[in-house]
Design an enzyme around this catalytic site. Structure first.
Site, PDB file in Angstrom:
ATOM      1  N   CYS A 189       0.803  -1.221   0.000  1.00  0.00           N
ATOM      2  CA  CYS A 189       0.000   0.000   0.000  1.00  0.00           C
ATOM      3  C   CYS A 189       0.838   1.275   0.000  1.00  0.00           C
ATOM      4  O   CYS A 189       0.288   2.375  -0.062  1.00  0.00           O
ATOM      5  CB  CYS A 189      -0.956  -0.008   1.187  1.00  0.00           C
ATOM      6  SG  CYS A 189      -2.127  -1.395   1.120  1.00  0.00           S
ATOM      7  N   HIS A 249      -2.101   8.037   6.356  1.00  0.00           N
ATOM      8  CA  HIS A 249      -2.475   6.774   5.706  1.00  0.00           C
ATOM      9  C   HIS A 249      -3.894   6.410   6.141  1.00  0.00           C
ATOM     10  O   HIS A 249      -4.735   6.110   5.302  1.00  0.00           O
ATOM     11  CB  HIS A 249      -1.466   5.697   6.077  1.00  0.00           C
ATOM     12  CG  HIS A 249      -1.592   4.446   5.273  1.00  0.00           C
ATOM     13  ND1 HIS A 249      -1.540   4.445   3.894  1.00  0.00           N
ATOM     14  CD2 HIS A 249      -1.785   3.150   5.642  1.00  0.00           C
ATOM     15  CE1 HIS A 249      -1.675   3.194   3.446  1.00  0.00           C
ATOM     16  NE2 HIS A 249      -1.836   2.399   4.484  1.00  0.00           N
ATOM     17  N   HIS A 251      -9.918   2.455   0.776  1.00  0.00           N
ATOM     18  CA  HIS A 251      -8.467   2.257   0.713  1.00  0.00           C
ATOM     19  C   HIS A 251      -8.080   1.717  -0.666  1.00  0.00           C
ATOM     20  O   HIS A 251      -8.296   0.547  -0.963  1.00  0.00           O
ATOM     21  CB  HIS A 251      -8.060   1.282   1.816  1.00  0.00           C
ATOM     22  CG  HIS A 251      -6.589   1.078   1.952  1.00  0.00           C
ATOM     23  ND1 HIS A 251      -5.647   1.602   1.076  1.00  0.00           N
ATOM     24  CD2 HIS A 251      -5.862   0.397   2.880  1.00  0.00           C
ATOM     25  CE1 HIS A 251      -4.440   1.253   1.456  1.00  0.00           C
ATOM     26  NE2 HIS A 251      -4.534   0.521   2.542  1.00  0.00           N
TER      27      HIS A 251
END
Length: 436
Positions: free
Chosen positions: A180, A315, A354
């Site tokens: 990620c 994040h 996400h």
């Protein structure tokens, strides 16, 4: 502001393009989504052959967490004009949609920067794309009508290579998989390449299109999915993440060249840094010490003090372990024990979910747009802030409403983070000068 090793000719962003859930396909549409405080989640797609009903019911088994029929999906993920890019229809079907979307968004980023993609053939233009395998296409060992195109159609390295081939780019081209953190890591490598004259111009960013629902199943077993299908970064009610898709690409150039060529400057890149957790509490468990060290290193290179940073795009996955670790790391670095108002913190995952390998690029696009406008858009679904830090004492604020940019001396400075389950951490610091 000190250049602190950046030299007198910094790297700047001169072009940007975005595709995100909610039908977003321009920076302006992305900003409208953010400023309107909209959530862009939708039911699972029905045109990908996913066993949607089985996914929903199957996740109710012992040891699994229920999967909700919600995600941040691109409505035009399958849309592609192969003839425009000189690709045959058969090869186009064999191509991972991530190749198709990355090619399209990279083209638009160049156009956004006033650069004709057809004029780049043979020039030292680099291409750095963050992406991960998302499970598209059959096994290469199976004989199908697509056999012969699948090896190039599904290889991660070809995501960047296809862009370079189509445009005839002669600079470095690479796809970076750091889970990620992929997109922000690719952005970091691209910035370094332009600084070191590996290329005069670079395309950098990330892409994620889910070829299978595998990540939903895996995180269901790990109990890391949201209880209700909504992503609540930094909220006391956060119970897990929601998966999404998207792409964001940036065009990078030296500032002197951008001014010479008459290119619009979206933002200046003050610093980018990448590091690794090393051995932490587990293979996928984040390291607060590594994150805090990364933040401090980025600020040193940028030549800015923590209190000069007005906005932090975290994040912020909405998972309890991830958010707790990140909040504590941010407080250690950006916190102000004097009780003064500090940086405004949020995460675009509250709007779109996400987007995995593309998450850092979509977060970067958010801070660039916010810095230009002098306002910080809200982070959604925060009824009560996470109790993991003392917000009032430690000088961080959650951006719950559209808020004017905090007053700081000089340019508007923002930071963005991305962390990967591989242990890779990435952080970028950018600025926007309203006068320039």
């Amino acid at each position: 502001m000190s250049d602190n090793g950046r030299g007198d000719d910094p790297v700047v962003i001169v072009g940007m393009a975005i595709e995100a859930p909610g039908g977003v396909d321009t920076p302006e549409a992305y900003w409208a989504l953010l400023s309107d405080a909209r959530e862009a989640l939708s039911p699972f797609p029905t045109d990908r052959g996913w066993p949607v009903a089985e996914l929903i019911t199957g996740s109710r088994r012992d040891g699994f967490k229920p999967i909700h029929d919600l995600g941040g999906f691109l409505c035009n993920a399958a849309a592609f004009d192969p003839a425009f890019f000189g690709i045959s229809p058969r090869e186009a079907v064999a191509m991972d949609p991530q190749q198709r979307v990355a090619l399209r968004v990279a083209w638009r980023a160049l156009e956004n920067g006033g650069i004709n993609p057809d004029d780049l053939g043979g020039h030292d233009v680099g291409c750095y794309i963050g992406a991960s395998d998302t499970g598209y296409a059959p096994d290469l060992a199976d004989f199908t009508e697509l056999t012969g195109h699948l090896i190039t159609g599904t290889a991660l390295g070809v995501i960047s290579g296809r862009i370079a081939y189509t445009l005839g780019l002669a600079g470095p081209a690479m796809t970076i998989d750091a889970s990620c953190a992929s997109a922000l890591a690719a952005f970091h490598v691209a910035v370094q390449a332009v600084r070191s004259d590996d290329c005069a111009l670079a395309i950098a960013g990330g892409v994620c299109i889910m070829g299978s629902p595998g990540f939903f199943v895996e995180f269901s077993r790990q109990h890391a999915l949201s209880d209700d299908g909504h992503c609540r970064p930094y909220s006391a009610q956060a119970t897990g993440t929601v998966w999404a898709e998207g792409a964001a690409m940036f065009v990078l150039q030296r500032k002197s060249a951008a001014l010479r060529d008459g290119h619009r400057i979206w933002a200046e890149v003050l610093a980018t840094k990448v590091n690794q957790d090393g051995r932490s509490a587990g293979l996928t468990a984040p390291s607060g010490a590594a994150q805090a060290a990364l933040f401090r290193n980025a600020l040193r290179t940028a030549g800015v003090r923590p209190e000069q940073v007005g906005m932090i795009e975290g994040h912020g996955t909405g998972t309890r372990l991830g958010d707790r670790t990140e909040l504590q790391s941010l407080a250690q670095t950006y916190g102000d024990t004097s009780g003064a108002s500090g940086a405004l913190l949020g995460s675009v995952k509250s709007n779109i979910g996400h987007a995995q390998a593309a998450a850092g690029a979509l977060g970067l696009a958010k801070v660039v747009l916010a810095a230009q406008r002098g306002v910080v858009p809200p982070s959604l679904h925060v009824d009560e802030a996470s109790p993991e830090i003392e917000w009032d004492r430690q000088g961080l604020r959650l951006a719950r409403d559209m808020t004017p940019w905090p007053v700081t001396d000089g340019d508007r400075v923002a930071a963005v983070s991305a962390f990967g389950m591989s242990g890779t951490n990435a952080h970028a610091v950018i600025s926007y000068d309203e006068v320039a």
